[in-house]
Design a protein around this motif. Structure first.
Motif, PDB file in Angstrom:
ATOM      1  N   UNK A  75       0.857  -1.176   0.000  1.00  0.00           N
ATOM      2  CA  UNK A  75       0.000   0.000   0.000  1.00  0.00           C
ATOM      3  C   UNK A  75       0.893   1.227   0.000  1.00  0.00           C
ATOM      4  N   UNK A  76       0.481   2.240  -0.742  1.00  0.00           N
ATOM      5  CA  UNK A  76       1.195   3.521  -0.730  1.00  0.00           C
ATOM      6  C   UNK A  76       1.040   4.132   0.660  1.00  0.00           C
ATOM      7  N   UNK A  77       2.156   4.496   1.266  1.00  0.00           N
ATOM      8  CA  UNK A  77       2.162   5.072   2.617  1.00  0.00           C
ATOM      9  C   UNK A  77       1.290   6.322   2.696  1.00  0.00           C
ATOM     10  N   UNK A  78       1.159   7.047   1.600  1.00  0.00           N
ATOM     11  CA  UNK A  78       0.416   8.310   1.585  1.00  0.00           C
ATOM     12  C   UNK A  78      -1.092   8.134   1.400  1.00  0.00           C
ATOM     13  N   UNK A  79      -1.553   6.911   1.134  1.00  0.00           N
ATOM     14  CA  UNK A  79      -2.997   6.686   0.948  1.00  0.00           C
ATOM     15  C   UNK A  79      -3.758   7.180   2.175  1.00  0.00           C
ATOM     16  N   UNK A  80      -4.807   7.942   1.940  1.00  0.00           N
ATOM     17  CA  UNK A  80      -5.584   8.519   3.032  1.00  0.00           C
ATOM     18  C   UNK A  80      -6.179   7.484   3.962  1.00  0.00           C
ATOM     19  N   UNK A  81      -6.731   6.412   3.408  1.00  0.00           N
ATOM     20  CA  UNK A  81      -7.355   5.392   4.257  1.00  0.00           C
ATOM     21  C   UNK A  81      -6.323   4.707   5.137  1.00  0.00           C
ATOM     22  N   UNK A  82      -5.093   4.526   4.601  1.00  0.00           N
ATOM     23  CA  UNK A  82      -4.068   3.881   5.412  1.00  0.00           C
ATOM     24  C   UNK A  82      -3.587   4.805   6.528  1.00  0.00           C
ATOM     25  N   UNK A  83      -3.439   6.086   6.220  1.00  0.00           N
ATOM     26  CA  UNK A  83      -3.034   7.050   7.252  1.00  0.00           C
ATOM     27  C   UNK A  83      -4.060   7.075   8.384  1.00  0.00           C
ATOM     28  N   UNK A  84      -5.342   7.021   8.037  1.00  0.00           N
ATOM     29  CA  UNK A  84      -6.400   6.996   9.047  1.00  0.00           C
ATOM     30  C   UNK A  84      -6.313   5.713   9.876  1.00  0.00           C
TER      31      UNK A  84
END
Length: 96
Positions: A75-84
């Motif tokens: 997953x891209x570290x910058x993905x919004x859902x992952x940051x959440x």
């Protein structure tokens, strides 16, 4: 016949040895993410067992996500859902 069997055994052992050496040389790169390994869609939080940032020597900055069934995706570290998801996990682990 003995010479042929010995030669065949020697080739087999050499192939096994070089194969095992190749795995050990590539193992640090086994933690890297490549283009075809990335998923774009949101992974539901209840399916995620763990995640780990890729090492600094990898060409793409990403996170390896392991699901409950053992499958791994990038997953891209910058993905919004992952940051959440990450913030939620950090706040849960901090408050316990």
């Amino acid at each position: 016949m003995k010479v042929f069997s010995l030669a065949l055994l020697t080739l087999l052992l050499a192939a096994l040895w070089t194969g095992s050496q190749g795995i050990s040389f590539r193992s640090p790169y086994g933690a890297c993410c490549y283009k075809e390994m990335f998923v774009r869609q949101k992974i539901p939080a209840f399916l995620i067992r763990s995640y780990q940032k890729t090492p600094s020597h990898c060409s793409r900055k990403a996170v390896r996500v392991e699901l409950l069934k053992g499958k791994k995706f990038c997953v891209d570290w910058e993905e919004g859902w992952f940051q959440q998801y990450r913030r939620q996990k950090e706040s849960t682990s901090t408050s316990t």
